[in-house]
Scaffold this motif. Sequence first.
Motif, PDB file in Angstrom:
ATOM      1  N   ARG A   1      14.452  37.744 -19.311  1.00  0.00           N
ATOM      2  CA  ARG A   1      14.332  36.386 -18.792  1.00  0.00           C
ATOM      3  C   ARG A   1      13.855  35.449 -19.898  1.00  0.00           C
ATOM      4  N   LEU A   2      14.341  34.228 -19.842  1.00  0.00           N
ATOM      5  CA  LEU A   2      13.978  33.243 -20.861  1.00  0.00           C
ATOM      6  C   LEU A   2      12.584  32.680 -20.621  1.00  0.00           C
ATOM      7  N   ALA A   3      12.247  32.405 -19.364  1.00  0.00           N
ATOM      8  CA  ALA A   3      10.984  31.743 -19.042  1.00  0.00           C
ATOM      9  C   ALA A   3      10.217  32.535 -17.984  1.00  0.00           C
ATOM     10  N   TYR A   4       8.896  32.500 -18.069  1.00  0.00           N
ATOM     11  CA  TYR A   4       8.073  33.167 -17.067  1.00  0.00           C
ATOM     12  C   TYR A   4       7.594  32.193 -15.994  1.00  0.00           C
ATOM     13  N   ARG A   5       7.757  30.899 -16.238  1.00  0.00           N
ATOM     14  CA  ARG A   5       7.378  29.905 -15.232  1.00  0.00           C
ATOM     15  C   ARG A   5       8.247  28.668 -15.404  1.00  0.00           C
ATOM     16  N   THR A   6       8.674  28.104 -14.295  1.00  0.00           N
ATOM     17  CA  THR A   6       9.469  26.877 -14.319  1.00  0.00           C
ATOM     18  C   THR A   6       8.905  25.891 -13.305  1.00  0.00           C
ATOM     19  N   GLY A   7       9.163  24.637 -13.543  1.00  0.00           N
ATOM     20  CA  GLY A   7       8.741  23.595 -12.619  1.00  0.00           C
ATOM     21  C   GLY A   7       9.810  22.527 -12.503  1.00  0.00           C
ATOM     22  N   LEU A   8       9.897  21.867 -11.356  1.00  0.00           N
ATOM     23  CA  LEU A   8      10.913  20.846 -11.113  1.00  0.00           C
ATOM     24  C   LEU A   8      10.254  19.569 -10.636  1.00  0.00           C
ATOM     25  N   GLY A   9      10.686  18.446 -11.203  1.00  0.00           N
ATOM     26  CA  GLY A   9      10.214  17.142 -10.761  1.00  0.00           C
ATOM     27  C   GLY A   9      11.383  16.206 -10.541  1.00  0.00           C
ATOM     28  N   VAL A  10      11.356  15.459  -9.446  1.00  0.00           N
ATOM     29  CA  VAL A  10      12.426  14.507  -9.107  1.00  0.00           C
ATOM     30  C   VAL A  10      11.790  13.203  -8.665  1.00  0.00           C
ATOM     31  N   ALA A  11      12.278  12.093  -9.199  1.00  0.00           N
ATOM     32  CA  ALA A  11      11.759  10.784  -8.820  1.00  0.00           C
ATOM     33  C   ALA A  11      12.901   9.782  -8.803  1.00  0.00           C
ATOM     34  N   GLY A  12      12.905   8.915  -7.810  1.00  0.00           N
ATOM     35  CA  GLY A  12      13.939   7.890  -7.701  1.00  0.00           C
ATOM     36  C   GLY A  12      13.742   6.789  -8.721  1.00  0.00           C
ATOM     37  N   LEU A  13      14.851   6.242  -9.194  1.00  0.00           N
ATOM     38  CA  LEU A  13      14.809   5.167 -10.183  1.00  0.00           C
ATOM     39  C   LEU A  13      15.115   3.834  -9.514  1.00  0.00           C
ATOM     40  N   ALA A  14      14.262   2.849  -9.726  1.00  0.00           N
ATOM     41  CA  ALA A  14      14.510   1.493  -9.239  1.00  0.00           C
ATOM     42  C   ALA A  14      15.200   0.688 -10.326  1.00  0.00           C
ATOM     43  N   PRO A 100      21.896  10.460  -5.721  1.00  0.00           N
ATOM     44  CA  PRO A 100      22.270   9.499  -6.764  1.00  0.00           C
ATOM     45  C   PRO A 100      21.055   8.824  -7.381  1.00  0.00           C
ATOM     46  N   ASP A 101      21.188   8.498  -8.657  1.00  0.00           N
ATOM     47  CA  ASP A 101      20.226   7.640  -9.341  1.00  0.00           C
ATOM     48  C   ASP A 101      18.791   8.154  -9.259  1.00  0.00           C
ATOM     49  N   ASN A 102      18.615   9.419  -9.606  1.00  0.00           N
ATOM     50  CA  ASN A 102      17.285  10.011  -9.699  1.00  0.00           C
ATOM     51  C   ASN A 102      17.033  10.458 -11.126  1.00  0.00           C
ATOM     52  N   PHE A 103      15.760  10.546 -11.458  1.00  0.00           N
ATOM     53  CA  PHE A 103      15.355  11.142 -12.724  1.00  0.00           C
ATOM     54  C   PHE A 103      14.843  12.538 -12.416  1.00  0.00           C
ATOM     55  N   THR A 104      15.445  13.561 -13.019  1.00  0.00           N
ATOM     56  CA  THR A 104      15.053  14.940 -12.753  1.00  0.00           C
ATOM     57  C   THR A 104      14.563  15.601 -14.031  1.00  0.00           C
ATOM     58  N   VAL A 105      13.515  16.396 -13.907  1.00  0.00           N
ATOM     59  CA  VAL A 105      12.925  17.116 -15.028  1.00  0.00           C
ATOM     60  C   VAL A 105      12.714  18.563 -14.626  1.00  0.00           C
ATOM     61  N   ALA A 106      13.147  19.486 -15.464  1.00  0.00           N
ATOM     62  CA  ALA A 106      12.830  20.902 -15.309  1.00  0.00           C
ATOM     63  C   ALA A 106      11.971  21.313 -16.489  1.00  0.00           C
ATOM     64  N   ALA A 107      10.794  21.876 -16.205  1.00  0.00           N
ATOM     65  CA  ALA A 107       9.867  22.303 -17.243  1.00  0.00           C
ATOM     66  C   ALA A 107       9.889  23.823 -17.347  1.00  0.00           C
ATOM     67  N   LEU A 108       9.922  24.341 -18.576  1.00  0.00           N
ATOM     68  CA  LEU A 108       9.985  25.779 -18.815  1.00  0.00           C
ATOM     69  C   LEU A 108       8.811  26.227 -19.671  1.00  0.00           C
ATOM     70  N   CYS A 109       8.170  27.326 -19.251  1.00  0.00           N
ATOM     71  CA  CYS A 109       7.224  28.056 -20.091  1.00  0.00           C
ATOM     72  C   CYS A 109       7.941  29.310 -20.563  1.00  0.00           C
ATOM     73  N   LEU A 110       8.215  29.389 -21.838  1.00  0.00           N
ATOM     74  CA  LEU A 110       9.053  30.458 -22.371  1.00  0.00           C
ATOM     75  C   LEU A 110       8.263  31.746 -22.565  1.00  0.00           C
ATOM     76  N   ASN A 111       8.952  32.867 -22.368  1.00  0.00           N
ATOM     77  CA  ASN A 111       8.359  34.158 -22.667  1.00  0.00           C
ATOM     78  C   ASN A 111       8.087  34.274 -24.167  1.00  0.00           C
ATOM     79  N   VAL A 112       7.113  35.097 -24.519  1.00  0.00           N
ATOM     80  CA  VAL A 112       6.709  35.198 -25.924  1.00  0.00           C
ATOM     81  C   VAL A 112       7.821  35.764 -26.799  1.00  0.00           C
ATOM     82  N   ASP A 113       8.739  36.553 -26.204  1.00  0.00           N
ATOM     83  CA  ASP A 113       9.818  37.131 -26.998  1.00  0.00           C
ATOM     84  C   ASP A 113      11.107  36.324 -26.905  1.00  0.00           C
ATOM     85  N   ALA A 114      11.027  35.131 -26.310  1.00  0.00           N
ATOM     86  CA  ALA A 114      12.214  34.277 -26.194  1.00  0.00           C
ATOM     87  C   ALA A 114      12.383  33.436 -27.456  1.00  0.00           C
ATOM     88  N   ASN A 115      13.585  33.377 -27.958  1.00  0.00           N
ATOM     89  CA  ASN A 115      13.906  32.547 -29.115  1.00  0.00           C
ATOM     90  C   ASN A 115      14.879  31.456 -28.700  1.00  0.00           C
TER      91      ASN A 115
END
Length: 304
Positions: A1-14, A100-115
Amino acid sequence: RLAYRTGLGVAGLADEAVSVRMAAARAARMATREMSEADLLFTFMPPGSEELALSGIGDVCSNEMPIWGGSTADNVLRSDQGGQSWQLHGSKETGWAATPDNFTVAALCLNVDANVHWCMAKCYGPKKFTGTVTRASGRIIHEIDKSPAEEVYKEWIHASDVSEEDDVQNLPLAKQSARFPLAIEEDVAALRMLHVRSVTPSKGLECFSNIICDDIGGGAEGLKVHLLDCKPSDLFGTVAGSLRKAMSLANFEVKGCLLELCVVFTANLEDFNALARVLSESCPNVFCFFSRGQQGMIRRQARN
């Protein structure tokens, strides 16, 4: 696996510019709420205010936080009419949504052996046409060589060595820009590409990103602007060459890649199955998607 933890954020854009920055900050805060510091952020947003959105992420995360993402596209290249752009987001646990028209962010914490290694490349070659920006503001080039920017742009395209079959002169502006984008020479070592979005009433050229990046200092006046070209016959070789270059710069064995191609550039493609074959010959596992604009790190700063 590439990441051991992930997070998702979504917010509408005005529509208000200040709200874009706030929405991006809110999405970044949501994505990273269960981690002290992410290793990598994936961002997806509608086109129009990318620089403000990246500033919003900088309000929450380190300015050197690696960011990789794209601006979602509408149907303008097919219909010459702009519209809404949509973002798909979610997970197996939370469910999926397309909004439509959202700002989305996915955050990744990578495993120590991931390149991980990433590379930004332009798939266009420079033409012989070069001018000087003599008036510009924000995302608009008003004048090139003291003449209205649209007139200079049309002259350059008309004088380009293209076959009669291309009929570039009669194409909609979006497709003209797909074939012939502009590039700003921020320094002698790099060109930053600009696709033209529209023509202003005063014959200026509105682009899909700021004419200059905020951190280089000064104004755009005096900077060199170049006309770039994309020859349809060179498309496959250009994309494959960019992929091979990125792989050669990685100091580890590459097992796969996530490839983002500009939808404007790929408007010049006719056979996507052939593109898939070319990419599979260069890398064992390729996941490819198409975006309206690209965000990435240049000189340790997030750029659009």
